[in-house]
Design a protein around this motif. Sequence first.
Motif, PDB file in Angstrom:
ATOM      1  N   ARG A  20       0.791  -1.202   0.199  1.00 16.69           N
ATOM      2  CA  ARG A  20      -0.149  -0.012   0.005  1.00 16.69           C
ATOM      3  C   ARG A  20       0.869   1.062  -0.126  1.00 16.69           C
ATOM      4  N   THR A  21       0.229   2.348  -0.561  1.00 13.41           N
ATOM      5  CA  THR A  21       0.962   3.625  -0.565  1.00 13.41           C
ATOM      6  C   THR A  21       0.591   4.606   0.465  1.00 13.41           C
ATOM      7  N   ILE A  22       1.410   5.295   1.050  1.00 18.75           N
ATOM      8  CA  ILE A  22       1.055   6.333   2.179  1.00 18.75           C
ATOM      9  C   ILE A  22       0.821   7.506   1.392  1.00 18.75           C
ATOM     10  N   THR A  23      -0.505   7.866   1.850  1.00 19.24           N
ATOM     11  CA  THR A  23      -1.353   8.956   1.210  1.00 19.24           C
ATOM     12  C   THR A  23      -1.305  10.400   2.110  1.00 19.24           C
ATOM     13  N   SER A  24      -1.212   9.922   3.384  1.00 21.47           N
ATOM     14  CA  SER A  24      -1.348  10.879   4.193  1.00 21.47           C
ATOM     15  C   SER A  24      -0.608  10.667   5.544  1.00 21.47           C
ATOM     16  N   VAL A  25      -0.135  11.626   6.249  1.00 24.68           N
ATOM     17  CA  VAL A  25       0.545  11.408   7.690  1.00 24.68           C
ATOM     18  C   VAL A  25       0.013  12.423   8.549  1.00 24.68           C
ATOM     19  N   ALA A  41       8.116  18.032   7.000  1.00 29.12           N
ATOM     20  CA  ALA A  41       9.208  17.200   6.574  1.00 29.12           C
ATOM     21  C   ALA A  41       8.688  15.866   6.462  1.00 29.12           C
ATOM     22  N   LEU A  42       7.843  15.246   7.303  1.00 24.63           N
ATOM     23  CA  LEU A  42       7.289  13.955   7.255  1.00 24.63           C
ATOM     24  C   LEU A  42       6.396  13.696   5.985  1.00 24.63           C
ATOM     25  N   ASN A  43       5.664  14.631   5.729  1.00 27.26           N
ATOM     26  CA  ASN A  43       4.881  14.427   4.491  1.00 27.26           C
ATOM     27  C   ASN A  43       5.755  14.420   3.372  1.00 27.26           C
ATOM     28  N   ASP A  44       6.853  15.203   3.262  1.00 30.95           N
ATOM     29  CA  ASP A  44       7.645  15.295   2.353  1.00 30.95           C
ATOM     30  C   ASP A  44       8.383  14.143   1.934  1.00 30.95           C
ATOM     31  N   VAL A  45       8.537  13.219   2.963  1.00 33.76           N
ATOM     32  CA  VAL A  45       9.595  12.281   2.951  1.00 33.76           C
ATOM     33  C   VAL A  45       8.621  10.939   2.600  1.00 33.76           C
ATOM     34  N   LEU A  46       7.443  10.860   3.204  1.00 34.41           N
ATOM     35  CA  LEU A  46       6.815   9.787   3.420  1.00 34.41           C
ATOM     36  C   LEU A  46       5.583   9.543   2.286  1.00 34.41           C
ATOM     37  N   GLY A  48       3.677   9.154  -0.914  1.00 32.78           N
ATOM     38  CA  GLY A  48       3.922   8.498  -1.985  1.00 32.78           C
ATOM     39  C   GLY A  48       4.865   7.400  -1.792  1.00 32.78           C
ATOM     40  N   ARG A  49       5.070   7.002  -0.671  1.00 30.72           N
ATOM     41  CA  ARG A  49       6.111   5.867  -0.805  1.00 30.72           C
ATOM     42  C   ARG A  49       5.273   4.612  -0.267  1.00 30.72           C
ATOM     43  N   MET A  63       8.620  -1.178   9.894  1.00 27.79           N
ATOM     44  CA  MET A  63       8.044  -1.240   8.446  1.00 27.79           C
ATOM     45  C   MET A  63       8.951  -0.712   7.516  1.00 27.79           C
ATOM     46  N   ASP A  64       9.229  -1.507   6.504  1.00 26.97           N
ATOM     47  CA  ASP A  64      10.371  -1.042   5.304  1.00 26.97           C
ATOM     48  C   ASP A  64       9.535  -0.332   4.236  1.00 26.97           C
ATOM     49  N   LEU A  65      10.103   0.694   3.945  1.00 26.27           N
ATOM     50  CA  LEU A  65       9.572   1.585   2.636  1.00 26.27           C
ATOM     51  C   LEU A  65      10.415   1.370   1.297  1.00 26.27           C
TER      52      LEU A  65
END
Length: 66
Positions: A20-25, A41-46, A48-49, A63-65
């Motif tokens: 699954r893709t991270i869509t929000s933090v 910063a969390l939003n920028d990095v996470l 879409g991963r 949890m590996d990305l």
Amino acid sequence: MPEMIEVEAYRRLAEKAVGRTITSVDASDAWFLKRGVTQAALNDVLIGRDFVAARRIGKLMLMDLD
């Protein structure tokens, strides 16, 4: 501190997120943000991963990305 059997149960549950893709933090409390990390910063990095694995080392769940 959780017992190893509990962490294994959490890891199995987390496996449902693999692929699954991270869509929000959401770090709604500043307590979650450590060492100068910001919500932006969390939003920028996470965002879409993708999660590629859920694993455990002793009582530590990871949890590996991609």
